[in-house]
Scaffold this motif. Structure first.
Motif, PDB file in Angstrom:
ATOM      1  N   ILE A 244     -16.509 -10.835  42.479  1.00 34.95           N
ATOM      2  CA  ILE A 244     -15.257 -10.079  42.357  1.00 34.95           C
ATOM      3  C   ILE A 244     -15.299  -9.236  41.091  1.00 34.95           C
ATOM      4  CG2 ILE A 244     -13.872 -11.724  43.701  1.00 34.95           C
ATOM      5  CD1 ILE A 244     -12.976 -13.014  41.122  1.00 34.95           C
ATOM      6  N   ASN A 245     -14.273  -8.416  40.912  1.00 34.20           N
ATOM      7  CA  ASN A 245     -14.233  -7.511  39.756  1.00 34.20           C
ATOM      8  C   ASN A 245     -13.907  -8.280  38.488  1.00 34.20           C
ATOM      9  OD1 ASN A 245     -11.126  -7.383  39.414  1.00 34.20           O
ATOM     10  ND2 ASN A 245     -11.436  -6.849  41.572  1.00 34.20           N
ATOM     11  N   THR A 246     -14.209  -7.661  37.356  1.00 37.68           N
ATOM     12  CA  THR A 246     -14.052  -8.327  36.053  1.00 37.68           C
ATOM     13  C   THR A 246     -12.589  -8.551  35.680  1.00 37.68           C
ATOM     14  OG1 THR A 246     -14.166  -6.168  34.960  1.00 37.68           O
ATOM     15  CG2 THR A 246     -16.228  -7.386  35.212  1.00 37.68           C
ATOM     16  N   THR A 247     -11.683  -7.715  36.194  1.00 39.01           N
ATOM     17  CA  THR A 247     -10.258  -7.914  35.882  1.00 39.01           C
ATOM     18  C   THR A 247      -9.761  -9.234  36.458  1.00 39.01           C
ATOM     19  OG1 THR A 247      -9.918  -5.523  35.897  1.00 39.01           O
ATOM     20  CG2 THR A 247      -7.968  -6.906  36.071  1.00 39.01           C
ATOM     21  N   ASP A 248     -10.086  -9.482  37.727  1.00 36.42           N
ATOM     22  CA  ASP A 248      -9.662 -10.733  38.352  1.00 36.42           C
ATOM     23  C   ASP A 248     -10.322 -11.938  37.681  1.00 36.42           C
ATOM     24  OD1 ASP A 248      -8.273  -9.120  40.023  1.00 36.42           O
ATOM     25  OD2 ASP A 248      -9.612  -9.355  41.749  1.00 36.42           O
ATOM     26  N   SER A 298     -13.764 -13.981  52.621  1.00 32.88           N
ATOM     27  CA  SER A 298     -14.656 -15.035  52.136  1.00 32.88           C
ATOM     28  C   SER A 298     -15.294 -14.653  50.814  1.00 32.88           C
ATOM     29  CB  SER A 298     -15.743 -15.313  53.188  1.00 32.88           C
ATOM     30  OG  SER A 298     -16.507 -14.138  53.432  1.00 32.88           O
ATOM     31  N   HIS A 299     -15.598 -13.364  50.672  1.00 28.68           N
ATOM     32  CA  HIS A 299     -16.253 -12.920  49.455  1.00 28.68           C
ATOM     33  C   HIS A 299     -15.342 -13.134  48.246  1.00 28.68           C
ATOM     34  CE1 HIS A 299     -19.571 -10.788  47.605  1.00 28.68           C
ATOM     35  NE2 HIS A 299     -18.696 -10.039  46.933  1.00 28.68           N
ATOM     36  N   SER A 300     -14.083 -12.740  48.335  1.00 27.29           N
ATOM     37  CA  SER A 300     -13.148 -12.870  47.223  1.00 27.29           C
ATOM     38  C   SER A 300     -12.725 -14.316  47.014  1.00 27.29           C
ATOM     39  CB  SER A 300     -11.913 -11.999  47.480  1.00 27.29           C
ATOM     40  OG  SER A 300     -11.236 -12.423  48.658  1.00 27.29           O
ATOM     41  N   VAL A 301     -12.596 -15.073  48.104  1.00 26.56           N
ATOM     42  CA  VAL A 301     -12.191 -16.480  47.978  1.00 26.56           C
ATOM     43  C   VAL A 301     -13.246 -17.261  47.213  1.00 26.56           C
ATOM     44  CG1 VAL A 301     -11.773 -18.603  49.263  1.00 26.56           C
ATOM     45  CG2 VAL A 301     -10.704 -16.477  50.004  1.00 26.56           C
ATOM     46  N   ILE A 302     -14.529 -17.000  47.495  1.00 27.67           N
ATOM     47  CA  ILE A 302     -15.606 -17.690  46.779  1.00 27.67           C
ATOM     48  C   ILE A 302     -15.592 -17.316  45.300  1.00 27.67           C
ATOM     49  CG2 ILE A 302     -18.114 -17.870  46.558  1.00 27.67           C
ATOM     50  CD1 ILE A 302     -18.289 -17.545  49.587  1.00 27.67           C
ATOM     51  N   GLY A 303     -15.383 -16.031  45.027  1.00 33.82           N
ATOM     52  CA  GLY A 303     -15.333 -15.589  43.627  1.00 33.82           C
ATOM     53  C   GLY A 303     -14.177 -16.213  42.876  1.00 33.82           C
ATOM     54  N   ILE A 304     -13.001 -16.269  43.513  1.00 35.86           N
ATOM     55  CA  ILE A 304     -11.837 -16.877  42.862  1.00 35.86           C
ATOM     56  C   ILE A 304     -12.059 -18.371  42.653  1.00 35.86           C
ATOM     57  CG2 ILE A 304      -9.395 -17.439  43.205  1.00 35.86           C
ATOM     58  CD1 ILE A 304      -9.115 -14.707  44.598  1.00 35.86           C
ATOM     59  N   ALA A 305     -12.675 -19.027  43.626  1.00 35.35           N
ATOM     60  CA  ALA A 305     -12.962 -20.463  43.485  1.00 35.35           C
ATOM     61  C   ALA A 305     -13.938 -20.710  42.341  1.00 35.35           C
ATOM     62  CB  ALA A 305     -13.518 -20.999  44.805  1.00 35.35           C
ATOM     63  N   LEU A 306     -14.900 -19.826  42.178  1.00 30.32           N
ATOM     64  CA  LEU A 306     -15.861 -19.976  41.075  1.00 30.32           C
ATOM     65  C   LEU A 306     -15.177 -19.820  39.712  1.00 30.32           C
ATOM     66  CD1 LEU A 306     -18.897 -17.982  42.541  1.00 30.32           C
ATOM     67  CD2 LEU A 306     -18.770 -20.449  42.163  1.00 30.32           C
ATOM     68  N   VAL A 307     -14.280 -18.853  39.605  1.00 26.89           N
ATOM     69  CA  VAL A 307     -13.565 -18.668  38.328  1.00 26.89           C
ATOM     70  C   VAL A 307     -12.659 -19.857  38.039  1.00 26.89           C
ATOM     71  CG1 VAL A 307     -12.055 -17.172  37.009  1.00 26.89           C
ATOM     72  CG2 VAL A 307     -13.627 -16.182  38.634  1.00 26.89           C
ATOM     73  N   VAL A 308     -11.958 -20.344  39.051  1.00 22.31           N
ATOM     74  CA  VAL A 308     -11.091 -21.511  38.852  1.00 22.31           C
ATOM     75  C   VAL A 308     -11.921 -22.727  38.460  1.00 22.31           C
ATOM     76  CG1 VAL A 308      -9.481 -23.074  39.989  1.00 22.31           C
ATOM     77  CG2 VAL A 308      -9.308 -20.624  40.391  1.00 22.31           C
ATOM     78  N   GLY A 309     -13.113 -22.869  39.075  1.00 22.88           N
ATOM     79  CA  GLY A 309     -14.001 -23.957  38.681  1.00 22.88           C
ATOM     80  C   GLY A 309     -14.476 -23.810  37.247  1.00 22.88           C
ATOM     81  N   SER A 310     -14.764 -22.574  36.820  1.00 21.81           N
ATOM     82  CA  SER A 310     -15.160 -22.336  35.425  1.00 21.81           C
ATOM     83  C   SER A 310     -14.028 -22.686  34.465  1.00 21.81           C
ATOM     84  CB  SER A 310     -15.569 -20.873  35.254  1.00 21.81           C
ATOM     85  OG  SER A 310     -15.869 -20.589  33.908  1.00 21.81           O
ATOM     86  N   ALA A 311     -12.799 -22.300  34.818  1.00 19.03           N
ATOM     87  CA  ALA A 311     -11.657 -22.633  33.968  1.00 19.03           C
ATOM     88  C   ALA A 311     -11.429 -24.147  33.916  1.00 19.03           C
ATOM     89  CB  ALA A 311     -10.404 -21.925  34.480  1.00 19.03           C
ATOM     90  N   SER A 312     -11.674 -24.826  35.039  1.00 24.46           N
ATOM     91  CA  SER A 312     -11.482 -26.282  35.079  1.00 24.46           C
ATOM     92  C   SER A 312     -12.516 -27.003  34.218  1.00 24.46           C
ATOM     93  CB  SER A 312     -11.572 -26.779  36.524  1.00 24.46           C
ATOM     94  OG  SER A 312     -10.603 -26.144  37.334  1.00 24.46           O
ATOM     95  N   THR A 313     -13.784 -26.596  34.295  1.00 20.72           N
ATOM     96  CA  THR A 313     -14.814 -27.233  33.468  1.00 20.72           C
ATOM     97  C   THR A 313     -14.599 -26.930  31.983  1.00 20.72           C
ATOM     98  OG1 THR A 313     -16.236 -25.322  33.915  1.00 20.72           O
ATOM     99  CG2 THR A 313     -16.547 -27.276  35.280  1.00 20.72           C
ATOM    100  N   SER A 314     -14.093 -25.730  31.681  1.00 24.22           N
ATOM    101  CA  SER A 314     -13.773 -25.416  30.288  1.00 24.22           C
ATOM    102  C   SER A 314     -12.657 -26.308  29.756  1.00 24.22           C
ATOM    103  CB  SER A 314     -13.370 -23.945  30.171  1.00 24.22           C
ATOM    104  OG  SER A 314     -12.928 -23.634  28.864  1.00 24.22           O
ATOM    105  N   ALA A 315     -11.630 -26.535  30.600  1.00 23.10           N
ATOM    106  CA  ALA A 315     -10.544 -27.426  30.191  1.00 23.10           C
ATOM    107  C   ALA A 315     -11.033 -28.861  30.047  1.00 23.10           C
ATOM    108  CB  ALA A 315      -9.416 -27.348  31.219  1.00 23.10           C
TER     109      ALA A 315
END
Length: 493
Positions: A244-248, A298-315
Motif C-alpha cells: 500500500i501507499n506510504t500515507t496509509d 486483497s492487496h490493500s487488506v494484506i498491506g493493512i494487516a501487515l502494518v497493524v501487525g507491525s504496530a502490535s509487535t512494536s507495542a
C-alpha cells in the motif's frame, strides 16, 4: 541651662533660675503662679555659643524658629521652663533619633528586598530561558523525527522498485544499531566531567542486565526476544510499504500508541483512563475505515494487516521492555540497542541467505543493489531511533511523539505528487480519526485534574466579576433616584 542674665537684673535672674529648677511634681497649675518668671523673660537672651552647645536638645531651635508650630507665648514659656512636665524637645529628639536610626533598617530591608527580587527575577529569567531553549530544541527534534521517519519511508518505497528484498533491507538497517553505544560514548567524552574508558563505561552500563552483567544466559533470555520483536516490527512495516501507499502505512502505524495503552492496562496494570479507551476505539475505527476506503481488496487488506501487525509487535516490544527490564538510562539504552545489532549479526544473518538461495528475495548481482538507497535508509532509520530514544534529554517526550504524527501529512503530500493515490472522503476521515486518537493518547495522566482546576478558576473569576457589576448597577440607582427627586419636587410645585 543655656540662659544668660543681664547685670541689671541679677537678683531677678537668680529667682528665675530657681523657679525654672522646680520639679514638675510641684509645678504650678496656672500661668499666674509663674508671673515673676514671665516678667523676667524680656531680660533673657540666648547666647550663640550656648546655641552651639545645645543643638542636640533642640530647645533653643524651637525657641528661635517659627516653623515648629508654636502658636502662643504660653507654649514657648512652657517649653523653656519645663513646667507641667511639658518637654516636647525630648520627644522631638527621640523622633529625630528614631528617624536617624530608622533609615538603616529600612535601607537594609530595601536592600534585602532588592536582593530577593533580584534573585527571583534571575531565577525566573533562568527558568524562562531554559524552557525557551527546551522548546526550541523540541521544535528541532520534532522536525528531525518527522523528516527522518517520512524520509526513510519514502526512500524504502523507492528502494523496492530496484531491490525487492524487505527482509534483507531490515537486516542491513538493523546492523547499523551497533553504532549506538560508540556514539553515546563520544557524547559522554565531550559532555561528562569525569571521563571513563570505554571498558569502564561498558561495565557500568552492563549493570542494567543484572549484578553479573551481560552473561550468555542474560543475552538469550533478555536480549534475544527483543531482537526478534525488533526484526519483526521493521520487516512487517517495510513489507507493507510494498503493498500500500506510504500515507496509509504511516497513519496506521500510529495505532501502536493505542496498542501500548491496551497492553499496559492489561499486563502492567496501569491506570485506567477513559480518554485513552476512546483513543483506542478511534484507532480501531480508523483501521476499519482505511480498509473500507480501498474497497476491501486483497492487496490493500494484506498491506493493512501487515502494518497493524507491525504496530502490535512494536507495542509488545515496549510493554515487555518495561515489564522485564524497567526503565533504562541513556547509556544502558544505547548498549541494549547495540546488543540487538550483535544478535542480528549472529542469529539473523542466515535468514537473508536462505531467502536469497530460495529466490524469495533474489537479486542478480551485487552491482544491481542500490547501495545509496540502502545506506540512506539505514542512516535515516538510525537517526530516527536516536532522536526517539535520546531526544528526551533535551526536550519533552510529547513533542517527540508529535513528529510521528506530522510525518503523515508529509507522506500524503509526497504521495499526492509521486503516486496515484486517491484521497476520498472515507480515507481522509480515517486519517483524521487515527490522528485524533493518537493526540488523545498524548494527554498526561493528570489532565482531568488540570481541566477541573481551570474550570473552577474560571467560575471563581466569573463570580467575582458578577458582584462588581451588580455593585455598579446598585451604586448607579441612588444617583439616578437623586437626580429624579428634584424633578419630581419641581413638578409637585
Amino acid at each position: 541651662m543655656g540662659i544668660r542674665e543681664f547685670p541689671n537684673g541679677s537678683a531677678r535672674g537668680k529667682a528665675a533660675s530657681l523657679g525654672m529648677r522646680r520639679s514638675p511634681d510641684v509645678s504650678p497649675r496656672r500661668l499666674s503662679d509663674i508671673s515673676p518668671q514671665l516678667r523676667q523673660l524680656k531680660y533673657l537672651v540666648v547666647d550663640e555659643a550656648i546655641k552651639e552647645d545645645l543643638k542636640w536638645s533642640r530647645s533653643v531651635e524651637d525657641l528661635t524658629s517659627a516653623s515648629v508650630g508654636l502658636t502662643s507665648i504660653e507654649e514657648r514659656i512652657l517649653r523653656i521652663t519645663g513646667y507641667y512636665g511639658y518637654q516636647p524637645w525630648a520627644a522631638s529628639c527621640k523622633r529625630d533619633e528614631r528617624s536617624r536610626e530608622s533609615p538603616a533598617p529600612a535601607e537594609a530591608q530595601m536592600q534585602a528586598g532588592a536582593e530577593g527580587s533580584g534573585r527571583v527575577n534571575r531565577c525566573c529569567w533562568k527558568c524562562s530561558v531554559m524552557q525557551l531553549k527546551k522548546f526550541f530544541w523540541g521544535v528541532a527534534v520534532v522536525l528531525g523525527v518527522c523528516s527522518s521517519w517520512s524520509g526513510s519511508t519514502q526512500l524504502a518505497k523507492l528502494t523496492f522498485k530496484k531491490f525487492d528484498a524487505p527482509f534483507t533491507l531490515t537486516w542491513f538497517a538493523t546492523n547499523w544499531n551497533f553504532l549506538f553505544f560508540p556514539l553515546y560514548y563520544l557524547g559522554h567524552v565531550f559532555k561528562s566531567a569525569e571521563k571513563q574508558s570505554p571498558k569502564q563505561r561498558y561495565r557500568e552500563c552492563c549493570r542494567f542486565f543484572g549484578d553479573n552483567g551481560l552473561t550468555l544466559k542474560v543475552f538469550f533470555t533478555k536480549a534475544a526476544p527483543f531482537g526478534v520483536l525488533w526484526t519483526l516490527t521493521n520487516y512487517l512495516y517495510l513489507h507493507a510499504i510494498k503493498k500500500i501507499n506510504t500515507t496509509d502505512v504511516s497513519v496506521l502505524f500510529c495505532c501502536n500508541k493505542a496498542f501500548v495503552f491496551l497492553l499496559s492496562w492489561i499486563v502492567l496494570r496501569d491506570r485506567f483512563m477513559g480518554v485513552r479507551i476512546v483513543a483506542a476505539i478511534f484507532a480501531i475505527a480508523g483501521i476499519v475505515m482505511m480498509t473500507y476506503a480501498d474497497g476491501f481488496h486483497s492487496h490493500s487488506v494484506i498491506g493493512i494487516a501487515l502494518v497493524v501487525g507491525s504496530a502490535s509487535t512494536s507495542a509488545l516490544y515496549k510493554v515487555l521492555f518495561k515489564l522485564l527490564l524497567g526503565s533504562a538510562k541513556f547509556g544502558e539504552a544505547a548498549l541494549f540497542l547495540s546488543v540487538l545489532a550483535v544478535f542480528n549479526v549472529l542469529f539473523v544473518t542466515c535468514i537473508p541467505v536462505i531467502l536469497y538461495f530460495t529466490k524469495v528475495e533474489y537479486w542478480s548481482s551485487f552491482d544491481v543493489i542500490p547501495w545509496g538507497n540502502l545506506c540512506g535508509f539505514s542512516i535515516l532509520l538510525l537517526t530516527f531511533n536516536i532522536l526517539l530514544n535520546f531526544g528526551i534529554a533535551i526536550t519533552y517526550p510529547t513533542l517527540i511523539s508529535l513528529g510521528i504524527v506530522l510525518s503523515v501529512p508529509v507522506n500524503a503530500v509526497v504521495d499526492h505528487y509521486m503516486s496515484e493515490i486517491v484521497f476520498n472522503s472515507v480515507r481522509v476521515i480515517a486519517i483524521v480519526i487515527i490522528g485524533l486518537g493518537f493526540l488523545l493518547l498524548l494527554l498526561p495522566e493528570e489532565w482531568d485534574v488540570w481541566v477541573i482546576k481551570l474550570l473552577t478558576r474560571l467560575k471563581v473569576r466569573k463570580k467575582e466579576e458578577i458582584p462588581e457589576g451588580n455593585g455598579d448597577i446598585v451604586s448607579g440607582l441612588p444617583n439616578k433616584s437623586r437626580r429624579t427627586r428634584p424633578s419630581m419636587s419641581s413638578f409637585a410645585h
